[in-house]
Design a protein around this motif. Structure first.
Motif, PDB file in Angstrom:
ATOM      1  N   LEU A 273       0.831  -1.208   0.000  1.00 63.34           N
ATOM      2  CA  LEU A 273       0.000   0.000   0.000  1.00 63.34           C
ATOM      3  C   LEU A 273       0.861   1.253   0.000  1.00 63.34           C
ATOM      4  O   LEU A 273       0.642   2.179  -0.773  1.00 63.34           O
TER       5      LEU A 273
ATOM      6  N   PHE B  74       1.869   1.486  -4.101  1.00 59.09           N
ATOM      7  CA  PHE B  74       0.855   2.412  -4.597  1.00 59.09           C
ATOM      8  C   PHE B  74       1.210   3.861  -4.316  1.00 59.09           C
ATOM      9  O   PHE B  74       1.014   4.716  -5.159  1.00 59.09           O
ATOM     10  N   THR B  75       1.741   4.157  -3.122  1.00 60.76           N
ATOM     11  CA  THR B  75       1.944   5.555  -2.754  1.00 60.76           C
ATOM     12  C   THR B  75       3.390   6.007  -2.938  1.00 60.76           C
ATOM     13  O   THR B  75       3.693   7.187  -2.820  1.00 60.76           O
TER      14      THR B  75
ATOM     15  N   SER C 205      -7.265  -3.778   1.457  1.00 59.20           N
ATOM     16  CA  SER C 205      -6.311  -3.124   0.563  1.00 59.20           C
ATOM     17  C   SER C 205      -6.936  -2.894  -0.799  1.00 59.20           C
ATOM     18  O   SER C 205      -6.714  -1.867  -1.428  1.00 59.20           O
ATOM     19  N   ARG C 206      -7.719  -3.883  -1.253  1.00 64.58           N
ATOM     20  CA  ARG C 206      -8.308  -3.748  -2.567  1.00 64.58           C
ATOM     21  C   ARG C 206      -9.326  -2.611  -2.580  1.00 64.58           C
ATOM     22  O   ARG C 206      -9.384  -1.814  -3.504  1.00 64.58           O
TER      23      ARG C 206
ATOM     24  N   LEU D 245      -9.204  -0.054  -0.692  1.00 62.30           N
ATOM     25  CA  LEU D 245      -8.476   1.216  -0.621  1.00 62.30           C
ATOM     26  C   LEU D 245      -7.871   1.605  -1.958  1.00 62.30           C
ATOM     27  O   LEU D 245      -7.766   2.778  -2.293  1.00 62.30           O
ATOM     28  N   THR D 246      -7.432   0.606  -2.724  1.00 65.00           N
ATOM     29  CA  THR D 246      -6.682   0.942  -3.932  1.00 65.00           C
ATOM     30  C   THR D 246      -7.567   1.056  -5.160  1.00 65.00           C
ATOM     31  O   THR D 246      -7.129   1.554  -6.184  1.00 65.00           O
ATOM     32  N   ARG D 247      -8.788   0.535  -5.066  1.00 66.91           N
ATOM     33  CA  ARG D 247      -9.682   0.764  -6.185  1.00 66.91           C
ATOM     34  C   ARG D 247     -10.397   2.078  -5.962  1.00 66.91           C
ATOM     35  O   ARG D 247     -10.472   2.580  -4.860  1.00 66.91           O
TER      36      ARG D 247
ATOM     37  N   GLY E  20      -7.704   5.175  -4.312  1.00 68.35           N
ATOM     38  CA  GLY E  20      -6.538   4.495  -4.866  1.00 68.35           C
ATOM     39  C   GLY E  20      -5.889   5.306  -5.979  1.00 68.35           C
ATOM     40  O   GLY E  20      -4.666   5.373  -6.072  1.00 68.35           O
ATOM     41  N   ASP E  21      -6.728   5.933  -6.806  1.00 67.17           N
ATOM     42  CA  ASP E  21      -6.184   6.791  -7.860  1.00 67.17           C
ATOM     43  C   ASP E  21      -5.371   7.927  -7.257  1.00 67.17           C
ATOM     44  O   ASP E  21      -4.311   8.296  -7.775  1.00 67.17           O
TER      45      ASP E  21
ATOM     46  N   LEU F 163      -3.778   7.842  -4.457  1.00 62.84           N
ATOM     47  CA  LEU F 163      -2.499   7.302  -3.973  1.00 62.84           C
ATOM     48  C   LEU F 163      -1.509   7.181  -5.130  1.00 62.84           C
ATOM     49  O   LEU F 163      -0.340   7.567  -5.010  1.00 62.84           O
TER      50      LEU F 163
END
Lengths: 381, 258, 385
Positions: free
Chosen positions: A53, A57-58, A208-209, A211-213, A217-218, A220
């Motif tokens: 994460l 991602f970040t 996590s999914r 958060l990232t979708r 998430g974009d 991040l």
């Protein structure tokens, strides 16, 4: 049409089905020792998800996740030390250093509820505060990595040096403690813990999914790729980074607690500098930016480590060092990333098999192809 | 172009100076923008054009002087808050988030709350989605909505960034070299777009392309060594001996031929 | 008063080791922006080089020179670590310029390999390694050229290295059967370097007792510092290094061989790590884990001092040294015996080496909150990640 729907349905639910089957079958198939190992490695998958994460991602490479991992472990370890005692008794090790009264900060850990909260809230808080201070000053990149490593060393030295408070370098054992009246180290307890681990890994993955979708998430990814741009768009990126760092801290705490009860001890070694860097390499090998890669990487590398260490202990560091080099120079997307970006196809075409080309349905649905086609048509007019 | 005192300026820079370790990038800069105005800023390389934008958007804190937006000082306010006050900025090189699709880039930029909780729990309103669709149509990227922004052509990226800027719906648009690397046709369309924005919005354009600026038909401010050299219409500015000297008399590139 | 001198001297002694250890890192990180996590292992190589040099001079024809072996070990360690660093730059770091996080991970991998290398290396191991490398380099030369223009040629490239590695491993394990060849050179145990007689004493100055070894390290640090300053400020190559640091593309246009400059900078930085390794052997026994004990400290010194500023590195290292000694020795208790019990307890709490580190590092982290660019911030652009 019905076929298509059901096959897609099947494809989507198949992984979950497999996980359920594995969770039910493996405890029967595997001897307790192997099952325990698998449970441990799976619990490491949770800390790896957190690293994915913040790093994948970040774009924040933390070399200090061991802090939060160990905090979670210690929270549970302290509770287990206390839970086995008759009223008025002290954990055994205190006697060695002549401590007569339970230190004040141990008191709340007699409560299971407090402990359960502490396992993830405490690391999240520490991560949040540390993160906020660092991010507020716009410290990033390698400076962030170095600072997290320094913080790790601070915590390591503190826990390592405090015999009278926390049993110092010896750590806290959990094997002989009792949870719900059962010995933590017993086979049936370990089997329950395995199931709990599977459940929490799946939970962490889903979190996590989620958060990232979507737009979060974009955001991040945007922070990773071009933080100033996002700031000029009106985003307070400090808040985002702090938040996601705290979430990763909480995940590390849960992971540490699960790892502690399954390996029977929590010690300052969980905060050793190399261990925290190892965590990063699990994610790198599995594929940063791919959530499943983080879990896979953690399990695979640790499994390999235990196999190699049993057979040829001397070679493990060579292999691990080689992995670091390989993944950075040749496999920057990790195994899962390589797979998804058509790595197997490229390998096959090298060997002379013709690459599979996308045909009618996929090609037609590709937005880029559609766009190009309509542009071409526009040009014809 | 008469600067009537009746209308309060939207943006005002008062004696702004910026020093980088003793080098003065901006020296005592005064400038006022009226609401709805379209203004072009030109100047040779190193005149302080980018620093000028940095000061307004909060990236650089002025060493001296004050920046007022709707009468309120912007000095010391962090970038994201300035952006939320209604100041949008397009960068010199197109800066879009290359690993996100065109649509997602716009979804991130579209006006509304930018807090983490909104992004996690909230959905785009019908209005916001419609706005994104409109903007996609304006810049002609509808068909590329699901494409990675990194795979767009240079011109398309420029336009995507302009669309992102518009999605923010700022009162003041700061546009840094919008037509760098665009084809003639694209340049013309960009000019039209910017002209149509003026009135509802206040637009400040920094550009090297003199033909483009002439086409904008906007008053021009010439920056030189960190302060305003002169202001006026393109024809006036072009014939000003000081401007000619700055562009041609010194050893800077001869950009000022048209 | 004695206490003051005592504190100053011991702080200086701790700090000077830090200066020496961080100097090479300051050059590599500050001038090139490269994060070299294997810096500590390059120090370790220097320490092991000292050990080898010492053994050469212990007996045999060179015995007469034993008192000065340490002076000989310094340039030798510089060369050994420098060459190891050069190899690292040419094979790994060169591919990763501009990607600091990847460099960090890759050099960490190298550090693991180096650690295990000194543990496992035996004659059999070394022969196997040399054979594998030579084979890997020369096998492609002896295969038909047209094989290298096929679709699967990349696989062939990987394949030749795999084959060479296997040959090396098989050879090493076969040779391992011979007892004489199987003996590890260093093994995983710590090694002890015997300092020559003149470094074992102490100089008394009033009540102050200054061990000669410490004085030697301080002198060595001063010398190394002077050397680096002279090199960077006065020599032609130093000038080129600074030029490349400030503006790489411009330097390139002016005909400065930037690749050579990179390699040279890295060689000097790594060589300095080797010199630091020599100094460390005088402080006690050293082992394969030596690097890990220093690397984080070194990075903290460089970051605290301000990246790219040698003055900063020196001030930060000496400051950390003095502060660590004051906190760790609890000497505040001696100065102010009548302090309130609460403070007394606090001072005692931190009065061990490891707890002093906790406090000092925590203070550094707090300090960086107020001055994120360190004590001596570099003007202009910082290394961006």
């Amino acid at each position: 049409m019905a076929d298509l729907v059901s096959s897609r349905h099947l494809r989507r639910s198949l992984p979950w089905l497999l996980i359920v089957i594995a969770a039910l079958v493996l405890p029967v198939l595997l001897p307790p020792f192997r099952l325990n190992l698998l449970g441990r490695f799976l619990s490491l998958g949770i800390v790896a998800l957190g690293i994915d994460l913040i790093w994948g991602f970040t774009g924040l490479l933390s070399l200090g996740q061991g802090i939060f991992f160990a905090l979670g472990g210690y929270a549970l370890g302290m509770h287990l030390q206390l839970s086995a005692l008759a009223p008025g008794e002290l954990p055994e090790f205190f006697g060695l250093y002549g401590v007569k009264a339970l230190p004040a900060f141990w008191q709340p850990f007699t409560s299971p509820l407090f402990t359960l909260l502490c396992i993830w809230v405490l690391p999240a808080l520490v991560a949040g505060v540390l993160g906020y201070l660092v991010f507020r000053n716009r410290i990033k990149g390698v400076y962030f990595s170095i600072l997290t490593q320094a913080a790790l060393l601070v915590f390591f030295n503190f826990f390592n040096g405090q015999q009278k408070l926390i049993n110092g370098t010896n750590g806290l054992k959990t094997d002989t403690a009792r949870l719900f009246g059962e010995l933590v180290g017993s086979d049936s307890m370990q089997r329950n813990l395995f199931w709990l681990t599977v459940l929490l890994v799946v939970g962490a993955y889903l979190l996590s999914r989620w958060l990232t979708r979507g737009r979060f998430g974009d955001a991040l990814i945007a922070i990773r790729d071009d933080e100033p741009r996002l700031r000029f768009t009106g985003y307070n990126t400090t808040v985002y980074k702090t938040l996601v760092f705290a979430v990763a801290g909480a995940m590390a705490g849960v992971s540490g607690a699960l790892y502690t009860v399954q390996s029977g001890i929590v010690s300052p070694q969980y905060m050793a500098v190399p261990f925290s860097i190892e965590m990063v390499i699990w994610v790198a090998v599995g594929g940063r930016g791919t959530l499943i890669g983080a879990v896979l990487g953690a399990v695979l590398i640790n499994y390999a480590k235990s196999l190699v260490s049993e057979a040829l202990p001397e070679t493990w560091l060579f292999i691990q060092g080689g992995l670091f080099l390989l993944v950075v120079t040749a496999l920057p997307d990790g195994l899962v990333g390589w797979w998804r970006r058509g790595g197997p196809g490229r390998l096959a075409s090298m060997l002379g098999w013709p690459p599979r080309t996308a045909t009618y349905p996929q090609l037609d649905l590709d937005p880029a192809v559609q766009a190009e086609r309509s542009e071409l048509e526009g040009g014809m007019k | 172009m008469s600067h009537s005192t009746a209308v309060a300026p939207l943006l005002q820079l008062r004696g702004v100076s910026v020093s980088f370790d003793g080098f003065w990038a901006l020296k005592d800069l005064d400038l006022a923008l009226l609401p709805g105005e379209l203004r072009a800023v030109i100047g040779p390389n190193g005149a302080g054009k980018t620093t000028f934008l940095d000061v307004i958007t909060g990236k650089v804190r002025p060493t001296r002087g004050d920046v007022l937006f709707r009468g309120r000082s912007l000095v010391g306010i962090p970038e994201h808050r300035i952006a939320r006050l209604g100041i949008g900025r397009k960068f010199q090189t197109p800066r879009v988030i290359e690993n996100l699709t065109v649509g997602h880039n716009l979804d991130l930029a579209v006006k509304g709350s930018h807090g983490p909780l909104t992004l996690l729990f909230g959905r785009l309103s019908a209005q916001q989605r419609q706005r994104v669709q409109e903007l996609l149509a304006v810049v002609g990227l509808e068909r590329h909505v699901a494409q990675q922004a990194g795979s767009l052509s240079h011109g398309q990226k420029q336009w995507l960034e302009i669309a992102m800027l518009l999605a923010q719906d700022p009162e003041l648009l700061l546009v840094d070299e919008p037509v760098a690397g665009l084809s003639d046709e694209e340049t013309e369309l960009t000019g039209k777009l910017l002209r149509s924005l003026a009135g509802d919005h206040t637009v400040l354009v920094i550009e090297h392309d003199m033909d483009f600026i002439r086409e904008l038909q906007a008053p021009v401010t010439v920056l030189h060594e960190g302060h305003v050299l002169c202001e006026g219409s393109m024809d006036v500015v072009q014939n000003d001996p000081r401007v000619i000297e700055v562009y041609l008399g010194t050893e800077t590139e001869g950009e000022f031929q048209s | 008063m004695d206490l003051l001198y005592d504190t100053l001297f011991n702080g200086l002694a701790i700090g000077s080791v830090l200066v020496l250890a961080a100097l090479g890192l300051a050059v590599v990180f500050g001038l090139m922006g490269v994060i070299n996590m294997a810096h500590g292992e390059l120090m370790m190589l220097g320490a092991y080089t000292t050990f080898v040099v010492q053994n050469l001079f212990k007996e045999g024809p060179l015995e007469a020179l034993f008192p000065v072996y340490i002076l000989i070990a310094i340039p030798v360690a510089f060369v050994v670590s420098g060459l190891a660093g050069l190899l690292l730059e040419k094979t790994v770091i060169r591919r990763l310029y501009g990607r600091p996080l990847e460099t960090l991970l890759a050099t960490w991998g190298v550090s693991l390999i180096l650690q295990q290398f000194v543990r496992s290396v035996s004659s059999a191991f070394a022969i196997g390694l040399v054979v594998a490398v030579v084979l890997g380099l020369f096998l492609p030369r002896f295969t038909p050229a047209d094989l290298w223009q096929r679709r699967w040629s990349p696989l062939l490239g990987v394949g030749t290295w795999v084959v060479s590695a296997l040959v090396g491993i098989v050879l090493a394990s076969a040779l391992g059967g011979v007892r004489a060849l199987d003996q590890p050179w260093f093994s995983a145990r710590n090694i002890d370097v015997t300092a020559p007689q003149w470094l074992r004493g102490a100089v008394d100055l009033g009540a102050l007792n200054m061990p000669t070894a410490r004085l030697f390290i301080i002198a060595l640090t001063a010398l190394a510092l002077g050397g680096v300053l002279w090199f960077l400020q006065k020599s032609v190559w130093g000038m080129r290094i600074r030029a490349v640091t400030q503006n790489r593309s411009m330097s390139d246009c002016l005909g400065i061989p930037t690749e050579t400059v990179d390699a040279l900078t890295f060689l000097v930085g790594s060589g300095l790590a080797g010199v630091a390794g020599v100094a460390v052997t005088l402080l006690g026994s050293v082992g394969p884990n030596l690097g890990g004990n220093y690397i984080v400290d070194c990075f903290m010194v460089v970051v605290l001092g301000g990246v790219g500023k040698l003055v900063g590195t020196v001030v930060a290292a000496l400051g950390i040294g003095v502060l660590s000694y004051i906190v760790g020795s609890g000497s505040l208790l001696l100065v102010w015996p009548a302090m309130p019990p609460a403070i007394n307890e606090l001072v005692t709490f931190f009065a061990t080496t490891s707890m002093a580190k906790v406090l000092v590092f925590a203070l550094i982290v707090v300090f960086l909150q107020f001055r994120p660019a360190g004590l001596f911030p570099q003007k202009g652009r910082l290394v961006e990640a």
